[in-house]
Design an enzyme around this catalytic site. Structure first.
Site, PDB file in Angstrom:
ATOM      1  N   THR A  10       0.835  -1.188   0.000  1.00  0.00           N
ATOM      2  CA  THR A  10       0.000   0.000   0.000  1.00  0.00           C
ATOM      3  C   THR A  10       0.877   1.248   0.000  1.00  0.00           C
ATOM      4  O   THR A  10       1.808   1.357   0.797  1.00  0.00           O
ATOM      5  CB  THR A  10      -0.921   0.000   1.233  1.00  0.00           C
ATOM      6  OG1 THR A  10      -1.793  -1.128   1.149  1.00  0.00           O
ATOM      7  CG2 THR A  10      -1.741   1.267   1.315  1.00  0.00           C
ATOM      8  N   HIS A  28      -6.740 -10.932  -2.240  1.00  0.00           N
ATOM      9  CA  HIS A  28      -6.066 -10.682  -0.957  1.00  0.00           C
ATOM     10  C   HIS A  28      -6.881 -11.334   0.155  1.00  0.00           C
ATOM     11  O   HIS A  28      -7.895 -10.801   0.603  1.00  0.00           O
ATOM     12  CB  HIS A  28      -5.946  -9.180  -0.733  1.00  0.00           C
ATOM     13  CG  HIS A  28      -4.980  -8.793   0.339  1.00  0.00           C
ATOM     14  ND1 HIS A  28      -4.275  -9.704   1.090  1.00  0.00           N
ATOM     15  CD2 HIS A  28      -4.588  -7.561   0.790  1.00  0.00           C
ATOM     16  CE1 HIS A  28      -3.500  -9.064   1.943  1.00  0.00           C
ATOM     17  NE2 HIS A  28      -3.677  -7.763   1.779  1.00  0.00           N
ATOM     18  N   ASN A  60      -3.789 -10.692   5.996  1.00  0.00           N
ATOM     19  CA  ASN A  60      -3.615  -9.430   6.717  1.00  0.00           C
ATOM     20  C   ASN A  60      -4.879  -8.878   7.380  1.00  0.00           C
ATOM     21  O   ASN A  60      -4.957  -7.700   7.696  1.00  0.00           O
ATOM     22  CB  ASN A  60      -3.023  -8.358   5.799  1.00  0.00           C
ATOM     23  CG  ASN A  60      -1.608  -8.696   5.364  1.00  0.00           C
ATOM     24  OD1 ASN A  60      -1.091  -9.754   5.664  1.00  0.00           O
ATOM     25  ND2 ASN A  60      -0.981  -7.793   4.635  1.00  0.00           N
ATOM     26  N   TYR A 101      -8.015  -8.544   6.201  1.00  0.00           N
ATOM     27  CA  TYR A 101      -9.013  -7.856   5.396  1.00  0.00           C
ATOM     28  C   TYR A 101     -10.204  -8.782   5.142  1.00  0.00           C
ATOM     29  O   TYR A 101     -10.278  -9.861   5.710  1.00  0.00           O
ATOM     30  CB  TYR A 101      -8.379  -7.298   4.129  1.00  0.00           C
ATOM     31  CG  TYR A 101      -7.298  -6.284   4.471  1.00  0.00           C
ATOM     32  CD1 TYR A 101      -7.623  -5.128   5.186  1.00  0.00           C
ATOM     33  CD2 TYR A 101      -5.969  -6.518   4.161  1.00  0.00           C
ATOM     34  CE1 TYR A 101      -6.643  -4.222   5.559  1.00  0.00           C
ATOM     35  CE2 TYR A 101      -4.979  -5.612   4.533  1.00  0.00           C
ATOM     36  CZ  TYR A 101      -5.321  -4.466   5.235  1.00  0.00           C
ATOM     37  OH  TYR A 101      -4.360  -3.576   5.618  1.00  0.00           O
ATOM     38  N   ARG A 148      -3.497 -14.684  -2.025  1.00  0.00           N
ATOM     39  CA  ARG A 148      -2.491 -14.490  -0.978  1.00  0.00           C
ATOM     40  C   ARG A 148      -3.089 -14.857   0.373  1.00  0.00           C
ATOM     41  O   ARG A 148      -4.181 -14.408   0.736  1.00  0.00           O
ATOM     42  CB  ARG A 148      -2.022 -13.036  -0.951  1.00  0.00           C
ATOM     43  CG  ARG A 148      -0.735 -12.852  -0.127  1.00  0.00           C
ATOM     44  CD  ARG A 148      -0.242 -11.428  -0.121  1.00  0.00           C
ATOM     45  NE  ARG A 148       1.216 -11.385  -0.126  1.00  0.00           N
ATOM     46  CZ  ARG A 148       1.937 -10.413   0.404  1.00  0.00           C
ATOM     47  NH1 ARG A 148       1.352  -9.385   0.999  1.00  0.00           N
ATOM     48  NH2 ARG A 148       3.264 -10.443   0.361  1.00  0.00           N
ATOM     49  N   ASN A 152      -4.779  -6.844  12.455  1.00  0.00           N
ATOM     50  CA  ASN A 152      -6.204  -6.471  12.443  1.00  0.00           C
ATOM     51  C   ASN A 152      -7.091  -7.459  13.182  1.00  0.00           C
ATOM     52  O   ASN A 152      -8.184  -7.822  12.720  1.00  0.00           O
ATOM     53  CB  ASN A 152      -6.681  -6.290  10.994  1.00  0.00           C
ATOM     54  CG  ASN A 152      -5.970  -5.132  10.307  1.00  0.00           C
ATOM     55  OD1 ASN A 152      -5.841  -4.062  10.893  1.00  0.00           O
ATOM     56  ND2 ASN A 152      -5.502  -5.347   9.086  1.00  0.00           N
TER      57      ASN A 152
END
Length: 358
Positions: free
Chosen positions: A23, A173, A176, A178, A225, A233
């Site tokens: 990002t 994605h 992480n 999300y 991924r 998070n």
């Protein structure tokens, strides 16, 4: 092996080096890619494969300030600048589709968008907003089955738009913390319906997204991924994590997707993904296998020679070294990164790092 080509069913790469998604917050006008972003990615096109920064398939997924989207014609035209720049230099590029889900603040979203998650539980921690500075994450609305179906359709449509924009493929994605991992992770997904409560339930959303994306653009242009054992998070390990990810990997392999991109966050302080578990995932997935997480030239070569992966992804070294491939090949020193400019708008710390030939 790091500098040797790789030929996959749908992809020919000049080397085994992947530029990992990072990002950078430079999509300053309505989350639209621009000429500055095209310059940045074009500078790094000697990577065998570039995977872009996380790009939202939906207005609801634009949880961070200034991240790009891929759901309007303006987004498509903006991304065409990027893909043209990379292809003109002989590179290959996939777009990473990232819906932030509950990792969001309403100040970062366009009018009419919603903060969504598997449940109404707020993501711990804070995030930056341009309008209000650092703020706690906004409370999400628990997704209904209609919301889930809409999100699946948005991923598929974004994949179609990616091909229109000239991308060689898309990466889902599911790492992480999300949206996809919010459904995968037992510490976040406390649903009791068909999208939670068991390995099969927690895997369901990820597999529905993968199937819809495959149906939209073909399995040979889809990667994913994953970050098991990650802690970002509000995620983290659970008792049946390994059984769940093995089941997920086997199902993804049966779909025939191009690659699995496995991220180990231990270089940044998270628990390591156990070596034996990495091996089991490698065996379970029959496509291209990418490893990421704290590699340098020596450790990347070792992993490739040992057969642990087909490709190795590098992240922060690519920020400061647009010619990272050449630097590693010649064993030249690397530019240091300027962390203060990781997420600031403008060219400083983005397109102004010197190359060896400069």
């Amino acid at each position: 092996m790091l500098f040797t080509p790789l030929t996959a069913p749908s992809l020919q790469l000049n080397n085994r080096i992947v530029m990992a998604p990072m990002t950078r917050h430079r999509a300053v006008e309505h989350n639209t890619p621009n000429a500055l972003m095209a310059e940045y990615y074009g500078q790094r096109a000697t990577a065998g494969l570039i995977v872009t920064e996380g790009t939202s398939p939906s207005p609801n997924g634009l949880g961070y300030a200034r991240i790009p989207g891929l759901f309007t014609e303006a987004h498509v035209q903006g991304w065409k600048q990027v893909t043209d720049a990379v292809h003109a230099r002989g590179g290959k590029i996939f777009v990473q589709l990232m819906h932030t889900g509950r990792v969001s603040h309403v100040a970062n979203l366009p009018a009419g968008a919603d903060v969504l998650g598997p449940t109404a539980e707020v993501c711990p921690g804070q995030m930056h907003t341009d309008a209000q500075g650092m703020q706690p994450h906004s409370a999400p609305r628990a997704m209904t089955e209609a919301d889930i179906a809409q999100a699946v359709a948005e991923y598929a449509r974004a994949a179609q738009l990616a091909i229109e924009a000239g991308f060689d493929g898309v990466e889902l994605h599911a790492a992480n913390g999300y949206l996809i991992e919010q459904f995968l992770n037992a510490n976040v997904n406390h649903r009791s319906d068909a999208y939670g409560g068991s390995i099969q339930g927690r895997n369901r959303f990820a597999l529905e997204v993968a199937r819809a994306t495959v149906a939209a653009i073909g399995a040979e242009r889809v990667g994913i991924r994953l970050s098991p054992y990650g802690v970002l998070n509000g995620t983290g390990a659970s008792p049946d994590l390994e059984a769940q990810y093995l089941a997920l990997t086997e199902a993804l392999s049966q779909l025939g997707i191009l690659y699995l991109h496995l991220l180990d966050h231990s270089a940044l302080g998270a628990p390591p993904v156990p070596a034996e578990f990495k091996f089991r995932l490698r065996v379970a997935f029959h496509g291209v296998f990418i490893l990421a997480g704290g590699f340098d030239r020596a450790s990347a070569e070792s992993a490739l020679h040992a057969g642990h992966a087909n490709l190795i992804a590098f992240a922060r070294p690519f920020i400061a070294n647009p010619d990272l491939v050449e630097r590693m090949q010649s064993k030249a020193a690397l530019n240091p990164v300027d962390m203060a400019t990781f997420y600031t708008p403008g060219p400083q710390g983005y397109t102004d790092y010197p190359a060896l030939s400069a």
